[in-house]
Scaffold this active site. Structure first.
Site, short mmCIF file in Angstrom:
data_model
loop_
_atom_site.label_atom_id
_atom_site.label_comp_id
_atom_site.label_asym_id
_atom_site.label_seq_id
_atom_site.Cartn_x
_atom_site.Cartn_y
_atom_site.Cartn_z
CB SER A 187 -0.87 0.04 1.26
OG SER A 187 -1.77 -1.04 1.28
CG HIS A 235 -1.79 -0.55 -4.51
ND1 HIS A 235 -1.98 0.75 -4.15
CD2 HIS A 235 -2.28 -1.29 -3.48
CE1 HIS A 235 -2.56 0.81 -2.96
NE2 HIS A 235 -2.76 -0.42 -2.54
CG ASN A 270 -3.15 3.74 0.43
OD1 ASN A 270 -4.34 3.83 0.74
ND2 ASN A 270 -2.61 2.60 0.03
#
Ligand code: CAA
Ligand code: NAD
Length: 278
Positions: A115, A136, A186
């Site tokens: 992440s 991802h 993120n």
């Protein structure tokens, strides 16, 4: 295509499932048989749901039959692509990639579903930085459209192209970015979840109200606390620590409440309790 997945948790299981749905031969590895059994059961449940809705092109049994579950890392020797989805910890992932670099055939590509951890550092550990990349997937993998493709400093064009095409063959939409802490997804998402946790700590509102305000007010499919529980509070904390360390700004400091909940073993949905009980 022989597709490898390391880790049979919520992400690894989902990636293995979608790879098998796409017709690939899949090998999934985890450290203990009980984690593999749990991963298999989750995949079976998801496939049954999708089958009921007519969203599969073959039967759940055929798809599950393409997945081999193992505790042996050597099972990846012949893989064309191996995607790692184990705990979000840089040292543990680097140690694994050091081993994997020795096991997988030289022209095999290695990818991390991390992440937030720097792709370039994991690429160095693998000993094959040109054939290393970030792939991802988003949670829940069977339903989410995006694959964020993160190029490390030495990732080759051929590797980026192969992984982009593979994501498309899996029915996903790949979008590329460079290797910065938290990438795009993120870096933008996690500070919002952290701020929602800070609101709980400061008594700004009850969790249900915070989630309701963001769901109804912003049209988000899940409120931020529900989403944090869904992702896993341990994973959220690790990501915030990478952002804070990597970008330096205090705005990325993990909420003390997040830290305390992880210390208490309240990890969200996967431990049965986080901001809510499951
Ligand atoms: N497999 C198959 N079916 C599934 C499933 C899965 N894994 N998960 C849920 N479903 C099914 C549900 O069972 C439900 O089926 P029914 O309609 O038959 O009941 C259906 O999908 C819809 O689910 P829900 O009614 O529970 O809820 P929903 O309409 O809100 O959709 C959702 C679910 C797609 C997960 C939606 O809530 C959503 O988009 N949430 C946000 C997810 C998100 O933001 N993900 C990104 C997280 S961040 C990340 O992944 C990156 C990181 O590094 C942390
Ligand atoms: P999880 O805790 O559900 O699963 C991790 C699995 O890895 C467990 O089954 C564990 O037994 C296994 N594992 C741990 N060490 C291992 C090792 N050395 N070898 C083999 N297996 C090992 O975690 P998750 O939520 O699936 O997250 C996995 C990765 O995916 C993390 O890097 C996380 O940051 C990333 N990710 C998570 C989400 C999310 O929403 N949870 C979304 C995108 C990416």
């Amino acid at each position: 295509m022989h597709f490898g997945v390391i880790g049979a948790g919520q992400m690894g299981g989902g990636i293995a499932q979608v790879a098998a749905q796409s017709g690939f031969d899949v090998t999934v590895q985890d450290v203990q048989q009980e984690f593999l059994d749990r991963g298999r059961a989750t995949i079976q449940k998801s496939l049954s749901k999708l089958h009921e809705k007519g969203r599969l092109s073959s039967t759940p049994d055929e798809i599950l039959g393409r997945i081999r579950f193992t505790t042996e890392l050597t099972a990846f020797a012949g893989c064309d692509l191996v995607v790692e989805a184990i705990v979000e910890n840089q040292q543990v992932k680097a140690g694994l990639f050091r081993q994997l670099g020795e096991v997988v055939k030289p022209d095999g590509i290695l990818a991390s579903n991390t992440s937030s951890i720097p792709i370039t550092s994991l690429a160095t550990a693998s000993g094959r930085p040109e054939r290393f990349i970030g792939m991802h997937f988003m949670n829940p993998v069977p339903l989410m459209q995006l694959v964020e493709v993160i190029r490390g400093y030495q990732t080759s064009d051929a590797t980026a192209q192969f992984v982009t095409e593979t994501a498309e063959r899996m029915g996903k939409t790949p979008l590329s970015c460079n290797d910065f802490p938290g990438f795009v997804s993120n870096r933008i998402l996690m500070p919002m979840l952290n701020e929602a946790i800070q609101c709980v700590m400061e008594g700004v509102a009850e969790p249900e109200a915070i989630d309701g305000i963001m769901k109804l007010g912003m049209n988000h499919p899940m409120g931020p606390l529900t989403l944090a529980d869904f992702i896993g509070l341990d994973t959220c904390l690790s990501i915030m620590e990478v952002l804070h360390r990597g970008l330096g700004d205090d705005k990325y400091r993990p909420s003390p409440l997040l830290r305390k909940m992880v210390q208490a073993g309240l990890l969200g949905r996967k431990s049965g309790q986080g901001f809510y009980r499951y």
